[in-house]
Design a protein around this motif. Structure first.
Motif, short mmCIF file in Angstrom:
data_model
loop_
_atom_site.label_atom_id
_atom_site.label_comp_id
_atom_site.label_asym_id
_atom_site.label_seq_id
_atom_site.Cartn_x
_atom_site.Cartn_y
_atom_site.Cartn_z
N SER A 1 49.38 77.67 -44.60
CA SER A 1 49.57 76.52 -45.47
C SER A 1 51.05 76.22 -45.65
N CYS A 2 51.89 77.16 -45.29
CA CYS A 2 53.34 76.91 -45.40
C CYS A 2 53.88 76.72 -43.99
N CYS A 3 54.74 77.58 -43.57
CA CYS A 3 55.27 77.43 -42.22
C CYS A 3 55.97 78.70 -41.80
N THR A 4 56.24 78.79 -40.53
CA THR A 4 56.81 80.02 -40.00
C THR A 4 58.20 80.28 -40.56
N TRP A 5 58.95 79.21 -40.80
CA TRP A 5 60.30 79.42 -41.33
C TRP A 5 60.27 80.13 -42.67
N LEU B 1 64.86 77.87 -32.83
CA LEU B 1 64.03 76.72 -33.22
C LEU B 1 63.06 76.38 -32.08
N GLU B 2 63.58 76.44 -30.83
CA GLU B 2 62.70 76.12 -29.70
C GLU B 2 61.55 77.11 -29.60
N VAL B 3 61.87 78.40 -29.76
CA VAL B 3 60.81 79.43 -29.68
C VAL B 3 59.80 79.21 -30.80
N LEU B 4 60.32 78.94 -31.99
CA LEU B 4 59.43 78.72 -33.14
C LEU B 4 58.50 77.54 -32.89
N ILE B 5 59.07 76.41 -32.44
CA ILE B 5 58.25 75.21 -32.23
C ILE B 5 57.24 75.45 -31.11
N ASP B 6 57.69 76.12 -30.02
CA ASP B 6 56.76 76.41 -28.93
C ASP B 6 55.59 77.26 -29.43
N SER B 7 55.90 78.26 -30.26
CA SER B 7 54.83 79.15 -30.75
C SER B 7 53.89 78.40 -31.67
N LEU B 8 54.46 77.54 -32.53
CA LEU B 8 53.59 76.76 -33.42
C LEU B 8 52.69 75.84 -32.59
N ASN C 1 49.81 77.57 -31.02
CA ASN C 1 48.78 77.92 -32.00
C ASN C 1 48.21 76.70 -32.72
N ASP C 2 48.51 75.52 -32.17
CA ASP C 2 48.04 74.27 -32.76
C ASP C 2 48.42 74.17 -34.25
N LEU C 3 49.67 74.53 -34.53
CA LEU C 3 50.12 74.50 -35.92
C LEU C 3 51.26 73.50 -36.13
N LEU C 4 51.29 72.46 -35.28
CA LEU C 4 52.36 71.48 -35.46
C LEU C 4 51.84 70.23 -36.20
N HIS C 5 51.08 70.48 -37.27
CA HIS C 5 50.54 69.38 -38.06
C HIS C 5 51.03 69.53 -39.48
N TYR C 6 51.92 68.66 -39.87
CA TYR C 6 52.51 68.77 -41.21
C TYR C 6 52.49 67.42 -41.90
N SER C 7 52.56 67.48 -43.24
CA SER C 7 52.67 66.23 -44.02
C SER C 7 54.13 65.92 -44.32
N HIS C 8 54.98 66.96 -44.42
CA HIS C 8 56.38 66.75 -44.77
C HIS C 8 57.28 67.64 -43.93
N SER D 1 64.05 65.79 -31.85
CA SER D 1 62.86 65.80 -30.98
C SER D 1 61.67 66.42 -31.71
N VAL D 2 61.93 67.37 -32.61
CA VAL D 2 60.83 67.95 -33.41
C VAL D 2 60.24 66.87 -34.33
N VAL D 3 61.12 66.08 -34.96
CA VAL D 3 60.62 65.03 -35.85
C VAL D 3 59.70 64.09 -35.07
N LYS D 4 60.14 63.71 -33.86
CA LYS D 4 59.33 62.78 -33.06
C LYS D 4 57.96 63.39 -32.75
N GLU D 5 57.98 64.68 -32.38
CA GLU D 5 56.71 65.33 -32.03
C GLU D 5 55.80 65.42 -33.26
N LEU D 6 56.38 65.81 -34.39
CA LEU D 6 55.56 65.94 -35.60
C LEU D 6 55.00 64.58 -36.01
N LYS D 7 55.82 63.52 -35.84
CA LYS D 7 55.34 62.19 -36.20
C LYS D 7 54.27 61.70 -35.22
#
Ligand SMILES: Nc1ncnc2c1ncn2[C@@H]1O[C@H](COP(=O)(O)OP(=O)(O)OP(=O)(O)O)[C@@H](O)[C@H]1O
Ligand SMILES: Cc1ncc(CO)c(CO)c1O
Length: 313
Positions: free
Chosen positions: A50-54, A75-82, A85-92, A109-115
């Protein structure tokens, strides 16, 4: 755990003290999480999904109190891992201090992907670059903030100096600030909050907020009694609380400003009193000035503002 309560809060920091945005954003929205971070307890009070890896990274950093720099590769490793695990779905998404151009480009690029995963995602950017006329990040970050980050941000929280840097204008009057803010709206940023400025009297700081919806702009202004001290982490706390209150009040900038400033005043006043007792009248050390967040839990969760903001026509 419902997806819509997920927050991705990141603050590239070099020590444990400067990650208040993570603690506070999660605490404000989730209530129970504050204690979890500060006492380094087990994960029982927080569902990590419910939170995030960071946040987990931050907890490790806090326990070990080792100086940690979170770099572009991390950051790249973190985003790749998320992603795996299909965990790149956030509200904020909340970003704070970023110290290198390559990291900031990666954030874009992370913002674009999350959006693209959630078109309703809110990106809250604290463009931490400097204060009182001095930059403390490399100058090469400025064009990236201006050209790439600003158009992606839904909410931006510069201080007066950062507003000058981003707009390329000198801000010496409140009206200068409003027109710089308007130029950000024109670039696509819906809500602009100036966290602090010296555009008022000697004993006050002025914060300004402006939001644009359906072609209509609403502006609010608040006067903050100035304390005679320098705080570390107050800008992080400001951005995190604004993010939480804008979400909770459905973008009511007036109430969001009032609640945020009330909590800040409570935390900073408590911090200063505590530091002065601890230092026995000497100049407090940075450790003694650590923000009293735990002690201010109820002021953060249930603010009762006494200072009112005014709507500016
Ligand atoms: N000396 C002070 N007296 C009273 N309030 C303060 C003081 N310093 C900070 N604050 C509070 O903290 C909030 C954030 O202001 P601050 O100037 O620390 O952030 P900032 O410069 O935007 O931070 P950043 O460096 O992250 O961009 C202000 O809105 C104000 O409420
Ligand atoms: C390293 C670092 N430097 C400066 C600032 C701004 O106060 C921050 C905000 O937290 C930070 O993390």
């Amino acid at each position: 755990m419902a997806d819509h309560k997920r927050i991705f809060a990141g603050n590239y920091c070099t020590d444990s003290d400067s990650s208040t945005s993570i603690d506070t954003a999660i605490a404000s929205v989730k209530g129970t999480a504050l204690q979890f971070f500060k006492n380094g307890d087990s994960q029982s009070t927080v569902d990590p999904k419910s939170c995030c890896t960071w946040v987990c990274w931050k907890q490790e950093c806090y326990i070990s109190t080792t100086a940690v720099g979170f770099r572009k590769n991390d950051l790249e490793v973190l985003i790749d891992s998320l992603r795996e695990n299909d965990l790149l779905h956030y509200s904020h998404l909340l970003t704070g201090y970023i110290g290198s151009p390559s990291f900031l480009q990666k954030v874009a690029s992370v913002v674009k992907e999350l959006k693209s995963n959630n078109p309703k995602l809110r990106y809250v950017c604290d463009p931490v670059m400097g204060d009182d006329g001095k930059m403390y990040v490399p100058e090469s970050l400025l064009p990236i903030y201006k050209e790439t980050i600003l158009p992606l941000a839904d909410v931006i929280t510069p201080n007066q100096y950062e507003l000058e840097l981003l707009s390329g204008r000198s801000i010496t009057k409140v009206d200068d600030a409003w027109s710089a803010i308007e130029s950000f709206h024109e670039k696509g940023c819906r809500t602009v909050i100036v966290s602090s400025s010296t555009l008022g009297g000697d004993n006050e700081l002025i914060a300004l907020a402006s939001t644009k919806k359906d072609g209509k702009t609403t502006r609010a202004k608040i006067s903050i009694p100035k304390l005679d001290a320098h705080f570390v982490g107050s800008g992080d706390l400001f951005a995190a609380l604004m993010m939480a209150w804008l979400y909770k009040t459905d973008d009511d900038i007036q109430h969001s400003l009032e609640n945020t400033i009330h909590s800040l005043q409570a935390v900073l006043t408590r911090t200063l009193s505590h530091a002065l007792v601890m230092s026995k009248g000497d100049r407090p050390t940075p450790e003694q000035m650590e923000l009293q967040l735990i002690q201010s839990k109820s002021d953060i969760e249930s603010p009762s503002p006494s200072v009112r903001s005014t709507i500016v026509e």
